[in-house]
Design a protein around this motif. Structure first.
Motif, PDB file in Angstrom:
ATOM      1  N   THR A   1      61.527 -18.594  27.204  1.00  0.00           N
ATOM      2  CA  THR A   1      61.324 -17.728  28.361  1.00  0.00           C
ATOM      3  C   THR A   1      59.841 -17.510  28.620  1.00  0.00           C
ATOM      4  N   LEU A   2      59.544 -17.019  29.810  1.00  0.00           N
ATOM      5  CA  LEU A   2      58.151 -16.696  30.125  1.00  0.00           C
ATOM      6  C   LEU A   2      57.591 -15.626  29.195  1.00  0.00           C
ATOM      7  N   PRO A   3      58.352 -14.580  28.801  1.00  0.00           N
ATOM      8  CA  PRO A   3      57.817 -13.656  27.795  1.00  0.00           C
ATOM      9  C   PRO A   3      57.514 -14.348  26.461  1.00  0.00           C
ATOM     10  N   ASP A   4      58.341 -15.340  26.083  1.00  0.00           N
ATOM     11  CA  ASP A   4      58.120 -16.054  24.815  1.00  0.00           C
ATOM     12  C   ASP A   4      56.757 -16.732  24.769  1.00  0.00           C
ATOM     13  N   ILE A   5      56.306 -17.226  25.901  1.00  0.00           N
ATOM     14  CA  ILE A   5      55.102 -18.066  25.889  1.00  0.00           C
ATOM     15  C   ILE A   5      53.899 -17.438  26.574  1.00  0.00           C
ATOM     16  N   THR A   6      54.054 -16.215  27.128  1.00  0.00           N
ATOM     17  CA  THR A   6      52.922 -15.625  27.858  1.00  0.00           C
ATOM     18  C   THR A   6      52.526 -14.234  27.382  1.00  0.00           C
ATOM     19  N   ALA A   7      53.261 -13.614  26.442  1.00  0.00           N
ATOM     20  CA  ALA A   7      52.922 -12.262  25.997  1.00  0.00           C
ATOM     21  C   ALA A   7      51.521 -12.233  25.387  1.00  0.00           C
ATOM     22  N   LYS A   8      50.768 -11.175  25.683  1.00  0.00           N
ATOM     23  CA  LYS A   8      49.433 -11.033  25.128  1.00  0.00           C
ATOM     24  C   LYS A   8      49.506 -10.703  23.636  1.00  0.00           C
ATOM     25  N   PRO A   9      48.486 -11.092  22.870  1.00  0.00           N
ATOM     26  CA  PRO A   9      48.463 -10.699  21.447  1.00  0.00           C
ATOM     27  C   PRO A   9      48.485  -9.187  21.307  1.00  0.00           C
ATOM     28  N   ALA A  10      49.210  -8.697  20.312  1.00  0.00           N
ATOM     29  CA  ALA A  10      49.326  -7.255  20.078  1.00  0.00           C
ATOM     30  C   ALA A  10      49.145  -6.972  18.601  1.00  0.00           C
ATOM     31  N   PHE A  11      48.289  -5.999  18.277  1.00  0.00           N
ATOM     32  CA  PHE A  11      48.087  -5.612  16.891  1.00  0.00           C
ATOM     33  C   PHE A  11      49.214  -4.692  16.441  1.00  0.00           C
ATOM     34  N   SER A  12      49.593  -4.822  15.177  1.00  0.00           N
ATOM     35  CA  SER A  12      50.611  -3.939  14.618  1.00  0.00           C
ATOM     36  C   SER A  12      50.278  -3.661  13.161  1.00  0.00           C
ATOM     37  N   ALA A  13      50.744  -2.523  12.688  1.00  0.00           N
ATOM     38  CA  ALA A  13      50.584  -2.166  11.275  1.00  0.00           C
ATOM     39  C   ALA A  13      51.915  -2.430  10.600  1.00  0.00           C
ATOM     40  N   ASP A  14      52.002  -3.511   9.819  1.00  0.00           N
ATOM     41  CA  ASP A  14      53.261  -3.936   9.213  1.00  0.00           C
ATOM     42  C   ASP A  14      53.271  -3.636   7.712  1.00  0.00           C
ATOM     43  N   ASP A  15      54.416  -3.229   7.219  1.00  0.00           N
ATOM     44  CA  ASP A  15      54.585  -3.003   5.784  1.00  0.00           C
ATOM     45  C   ASP A  15      55.018  -4.299   5.109  1.00  0.00           C
ATOM     46  N   ILE A  16      54.343  -4.643   4.026  1.00  0.00           N
ATOM     47  CA  ILE A  16      54.692  -5.858   3.276  1.00  0.00           C
ATOM     48  C   ILE A  16      54.695  -5.549   1.784  1.00  0.00           C
ATOM     49  N   VAL A  17      55.398  -6.370   1.027  1.00  0.00           N
ATOM     50  CA  VAL A  17      55.380  -6.322  -0.435  1.00  0.00           C
ATOM     51  C   VAL A  17      54.824  -7.653  -0.915  1.00  0.00           C
ATOM     52  N   ASP A  18      53.720  -7.611  -1.645  1.00  0.00           N
ATOM     53  CA  ASP A  18      53.070  -8.849  -2.089  1.00  0.00           C
ATOM     54  C   ASP A  18      52.358  -8.596  -3.407  1.00  0.00           C
ATOM     55  N   LEU A  19      52.657  -9.375  -4.438  1.00  0.00           N
ATOM     56  CA  LEU A  19      52.096  -9.176  -5.769  1.00  0.00           C
ATOM     57  C   LEU A  19      50.587  -9.331  -5.771  1.00  0.00           C
ATOM     58  N   ARG A  20      50.079 -10.387  -5.142  1.00  0.00           N
ATOM     59  CA  ARG A  20      48.636 -10.642  -5.182  1.00  0.00           C
ATOM     60  C   ARG A  20      47.854  -9.524  -4.500  1.00  0.00           C
ATOM     61  N   HIS A  21      48.350  -9.062  -3.369  1.00  0.00           N
ATOM     62  CA  HIS A  21      47.662  -7.974  -2.658  1.00  0.00           C
ATOM     63  C   HIS A  21      47.706  -6.691  -3.482  1.00  0.00           C
ATOM     64  N   CYS A  22      48.828  -6.450  -4.120  1.00  0.00           N
ATOM     65  CA  CYS A  22      48.991  -5.238  -4.915  1.00  0.00           C
ATOM     66  C   CYS A  22      48.042  -5.230  -6.117  1.00  0.00           C
ATOM     67  N   LEU A  23      47.976  -6.353  -6.826  1.00  0.00           N
ATOM     68  CA  LEU A  23      47.097  -6.430  -7.987  1.00  0.00           C
ATOM     69  C   LEU A  23      45.636  -6.330  -7.569  1.00  0.00           C
ATOM     70  N   ALA A  24      45.297  -6.887  -6.411  1.00  0.00           N
ATOM     71  CA  ALA A  24      43.916  -6.799  -5.928  1.00  0.00           C
ATOM     72  C   ALA A  24      43.551  -5.368  -5.565  1.00  0.00           C
ATOM     73  N   ASP A  25      44.559  -4.618  -5.105  1.00  0.00           N
ATOM     74  CA  ASP A  25      44.313  -3.226  -4.726  1.00  0.00           C
ATOM     75  C   ASP A  25      43.999  -2.369  -5.947  1.00  0.00           C
ATOM     76  N   GLY A  26      44.636  -2.676  -7.086  1.00  0.00           N
ATOM     77  CA  GLY A  26      44.409  -1.931  -8.322  1.00  0.00           C
ATOM     78  C   GLY A  26      45.247  -0.663  -8.388  1.00  0.00           C
ATOM     79  N   GLY A  27      45.379  -0.150  -9.606  1.00  0.00           N
ATOM     80  CA  GLY A  27      46.111   1.103  -9.778  1.00  0.00           C
ATOM     81  C   GLY A  27      47.594   0.930  -9.994  1.00  0.00           C
ATOM     82  N   PHE A  28      48.090  -0.313  -9.968  1.00  0.00           N
ATOM     83  CA  PHE A  28      49.519  -0.563 -10.148  1.00  0.00           C
ATOM     84  C   PHE A  28      49.705  -1.670 -11.185  1.00  0.00           C
TER      85      PHE A  28
END
Length: 844
Positions: free
Chosen positions: A566-593
């Motif tokens: 569809t036209l929305p599929d191929i023309t929507a503007k980029p949008a920033f979002s704050a997404d929750d993820i679970v990732d071992l490497r990111h967690c260990l880099a953050d420290g405290g866990f």
């Protein structure tokens, strides 16, 4: 209003051109008609494709006021379908969803031409945009038909045939009262039709309205909602990433007592607790209020011995109003800010706050669909010709009030301007300084040119072989514009990414009928479509019809289909979002866990959601076989098996899925254009780009069974019984079987019974939705409702008909089982309860 004046003028001109009015219908000849699924006209009979015809009488007996309501209750809507709901991003939308394959894979036509897409969806037609008062019948093709109609006809086709042959004046009024407060409905329509020596014309208008339903008015709505977003302080965790802990766990707790001792406004502290709660059920609505006003006209004029010109025009104005609970959010308050009145001075805290003082979130939509076409039909040189131009314009404006700008609210709370001890003491000036009116302006416009010709080719044992060929050109223009604050993510409870673009579509199709013998008929069809933005598609299809006896008809078909991105599929503007993820490497880099803690520790990361201009089309393969058997003159049975497989499914790949693919937890690679960026030294995630791609596999199959039994008696009247049963064998998504799971019942059954004697007609319809879900988790048992209607046509007033009825006569309520914010499956069931209605019709 100007558009309506244009239509009225055109109607008046067409009427004035007819000098004589006399009915000229010929009832002695068999009329050749075009049946959905084929462009070649033939005598109406059981064809090579499974087509269910819904008559005008069946529409009226159903008690439905809109086409969307009727289709939603059909057995072919196996998983239900979207309907207007308060607070959604497509609040006014009501889509069709055949086979559970999605509204975007169900093609909706009016008189064989595609309906403009709803601009607030951009991928499917809004069924509420078609006035039911103008409908003669509905033809539902439960087979893929891209070879005839092009994109989206994977799950099937709903072809709405408008009234054309009507003489006289007609009007109707009706009202429905629901068993609960809210949801009441009103309807009115009027129509005039004339036939003369040179042509005919029909024109009419209709108006429908349905009230809003608030959660508090449901039988279960008295229970208080218990949102933690009320007026409670939380202390931030040491990492600052979220997962906030109650201040109470750190040596003392204090809810803002002034704002939490006001149950009339939704704020309360549950018995035996100390934490502030908000009752969102007090103000929120589940079903939006809707209204539709339509005017329509069609005229035909004889312009020669063998040609007619025709013009059709319609304009539908759809409105809706929805209410959501006031905006909630976590607001960060700095340690020494004047607004930090928590019991932990000197500590950075968060306020889980409900901005009820600023008002509810109210959303209104005002949409308009204009549809106009002009064409000619006739015969020249042995060719049956149809050519014309069609213009559709669907425009919708959405306005939201009571929305809060997070940055302004955060500043006002931190500097103490906005009072948190009792927000209702804030002045009107303060409240207005943190709120905004949101806006959305959406458009979907199409201009289409078409020309087709049908010609006899040669004679065969079963009759004349005919070939149909057509050329079409269509330009689509789409835009969906959000206000700048919502698009930037600054408005709490409102967001959206603007999109817009245009495309050109050129299509050529051919269909060839081969009556091999008197009993055997073959049909070949193919369509080629060229899109200016993504590429080409070719869809062939073959079908066979064999009638070894007058009583038995067997049929089968095989073909390929597609759905264009569809036209929305191929023309929507980029949008920033704050997404929750679970990732071992990111967690260990953050420290405290520890590594063990990282297995479930969620982090909020910055993600960018993009459209994908490189998307291709979805591809489908389908086949079906079945038949119809007239057991005797009174009893007919039908059965059709169908099987659909869709590849290259347009699927959204989320931030978590990209993380899993990057870690090798999922075998699929990260699609081109999507990505994850990590700190090369620590492995911490810096950015994720998420979006849609072509991947995935859907497999669906099932059987539709129908039986019709009619019988009449001299002194007891005429009886008719129609049974339809749709059973799904498979609903598989990427290897996971969903058939029978929550929201995907294996069975839907409808039994329609009618009896007529003299001036009285009675209808009793039984509808059943099969059990669905897992008894260990989400489970809904079989849901059965009964509809009753009695119609009287008094002989002393010619042309009058009075109908009274009960939809859901025994007040069946849905089970309160859900995996969304709605308390029940909103697509499959409704909570109107018993609906008593009357309808008065008069024809002159």
């Amino acid at each position: 209003m100007h558009q309506r004046k244009q239509i009225a003028v055109a109607v008046a001109v067409a009427i004035s051109s007819m000098s004589a009015y006399a009915q000229t219908a010929d009832t002695t000849t068999v009329q050749s008609v075009e049946v959905t699924g084929s462009r070649i006209k033939r005598a109406a009979a059981e064809g090579a494709l499974p087509v269910t015809v819904v008559t005008r009488a069946q529409l009226e007996d159903s008690g439905a006021v809109t086409i969307a309501e009727f289709i939603r209750n059909s057995t072919f809507s196996s998983a239900g379908q979207p309907r207007p709901q308060s607070g959604s991003s497509a609040q006014s939308f009501a889509g069709a969803n055949l086979r559970g394959l999605g509204s975007e894979r169900t093609l909706v036509l009016v008189d064989g031409r595609r309906v403009a897409k709803a601009p607030n969806r951009g991928d499917a037609a809004d069924m509420n945009s078609i006035p039911m008062a103008a409908v003669e019948r509905i033809e539902i093709l439960t087979d893929g038909a891209s070879a005839v109609y092009g994109s989206e006809a994977i799950g099937g086709v709903i072809n709405i045939i408008l009234r054309k042959d009507f003489d006289g004046v007609y009007y109707s009024v009706g009202r429905t009262k629901t068993n609960i407060d809210g949801g009441d409905r009103e309807e009115a329509s009027a129509m005039i039709g004339m036939t003369g020596e040179k042509g005919r014309i029909i024109a009419g208008m209709s108006k429908t309205k349905r009230d809003i339903i608030f959660v508090r008015d449901y039988p279960w709505g008295a229970a208080q909602g218990a949102s933690v977003f009320a007026n409670t302080w939380y202390a931030a965790t040491s990492d600052g990433e979220g997962g906030f802990l109650p201040v109470a766990t750190q040596g003392g707790f204090r809810g803002n007592a002034g704002a939490c001792n006001d149950p009339g406004r939704g704020f309360y502290i549950p018995a035996g607790q100390t934490r502030c709660r908000y009752d969102f059920n007090l103000v929120a609505a589940d079903e939006a209020a809707t209204g539709a006003t339509s005017i329509y006209a069609r005229g035909e004029y004889k312009i020669g011995a063998d040609f007619n010109a025709y013009v059709t025009m319609s304009n539908t104005n759809n409105t809706s109003f929805g209410r959501y609970a006031p905006v909630p959010d976590y607001i960060e308050v700095q340690a020494n800010a004047p607004g930090n009145t928590s019991t932990t001075p000197g500590q950075r805290v968060f306020l889980a706050h409900r901005f009820a003082a600023a008002g509810n979130r109210d959303t209104s939509t005002d949409g308009n669909l204009l549809d106009m076409s002009l064409g000619v039909q006739g015969t020249a040189g042995g060719f049956d010709i149809d050519a014309g131009v069609r213009k559709t314009k669907s425009h919708l404006v959405e306005t939201g009030r009571g929305f809060v700008v997070k940055g302004l609210a955060t500043t006002a709370i931190n500097n103490g301007v906005y009072r948190t001890d009792d927000p209702f003491l804030n002045s009107d000036t303060v409240l207005k300084s943190i709120t905004t009116t949101t806006g959305r302006d959406s458009l979907f416009q199409s201009t289409e040119f078409y020309a087709s010709a049908t010609h006899d080719v040669f004679s065969m044992a079963g009759g004349m072989s005919r070939i149909y060929a057509s050329l079409e050109h269509r330009k689509e223009v789409y835009s969906d514009l959000y206000d700048s604050l919502s698009e930037a993510g600054e408005v709490l409870g409102s967001s959206g990414s603007s999109a817009g673009g245009s495309r050109k579509v050129d299509a050529a199709s051919v269909e060839w009928l081969f009556p091999i013998t008197k009993t055997l008929e073959a049909n070949l069809a193919a369509r080629f479509e060229k899109y200016s933005d993504y590429g080409n598609d070719f869809s062939p299809k073959a079908s066979l019809r064999w009638a070894p006896t007058r009583a038995l008809t067997l049929r089968a078909s095989v073909g390929r289909g597609f759905r264009a991105p569809t036209l929305p599929d191929i023309t929507a503007k980029p949008a920033f979002s704050a997404d929750d993820i679970v990732d071992l490497r990111h967690c260990l880099a953050d420290g405290g866990f520890t590594a063990a803690q990282c297995a479930s520790q969620a982090f909020q990361i910055q993600a960018l959601r993009i459209s994908n201009p490189n998307l291709g089309s979805e591809k489908s393969k389908q086949f079906s076989f079945g038949g119809a058997f007239d057991v005797n003159q009174s009893f007919t049975v039908k059965a059709d098996y169908w099987n659909t497989e869709i590849t290259d499914v347009i699927s959204f790949v989320s931030a978590q899925e990209i993380v899993d693919r990057d870690n090798g937890d999922v075998a699929n690679p990260i699609p081109n254009g999507l990505s994850i960026t990590r700190d090369p030294a620590t492995g911490a995630i810096l950015k994720i780009v998420a979006g849609s791609t072509n991947e995935g596999l859907l497999k669906y199959s099932g059987v539709d069974v129908g039986a019709t039994f009619t019988h009449k008696y001299a002194n007891a009247g005429k009886f008719k019984h129609d049974l339809t049963w749709s059973h799904a064998f498979k609903s598989e998504v990427n290897g996971t079987e969903n058939n029978g799971t929550f929201g995907s019942p294996k069975n839907r059954v409808s039994l329609n019974n009618s009896w007529g004697l003299g001036m009285v007609d009675v209808a009793w319809n039984v509808n059943a939705i099969g059990k669905n879900g897992d008894k260990e988790d989400l489970y809904v048992s079989t849901y059965t409702t009964h509809d009753l209607q009695a119609t009287v046509s008094p002989g002393f007033i010619k042309g009058m008909k009075l109908s009274v009825g009960l939809v859901n006569a025994f007040n069946k309520q849905p089970q309160l089982v859900s995996n969304t914010s709605k308390p029940f499956n909103y697509d499959l069931y409704d909570a109107y309860g018993r609906q008593a209605y009357f309808r008065l019709e008069q024809k002159f």
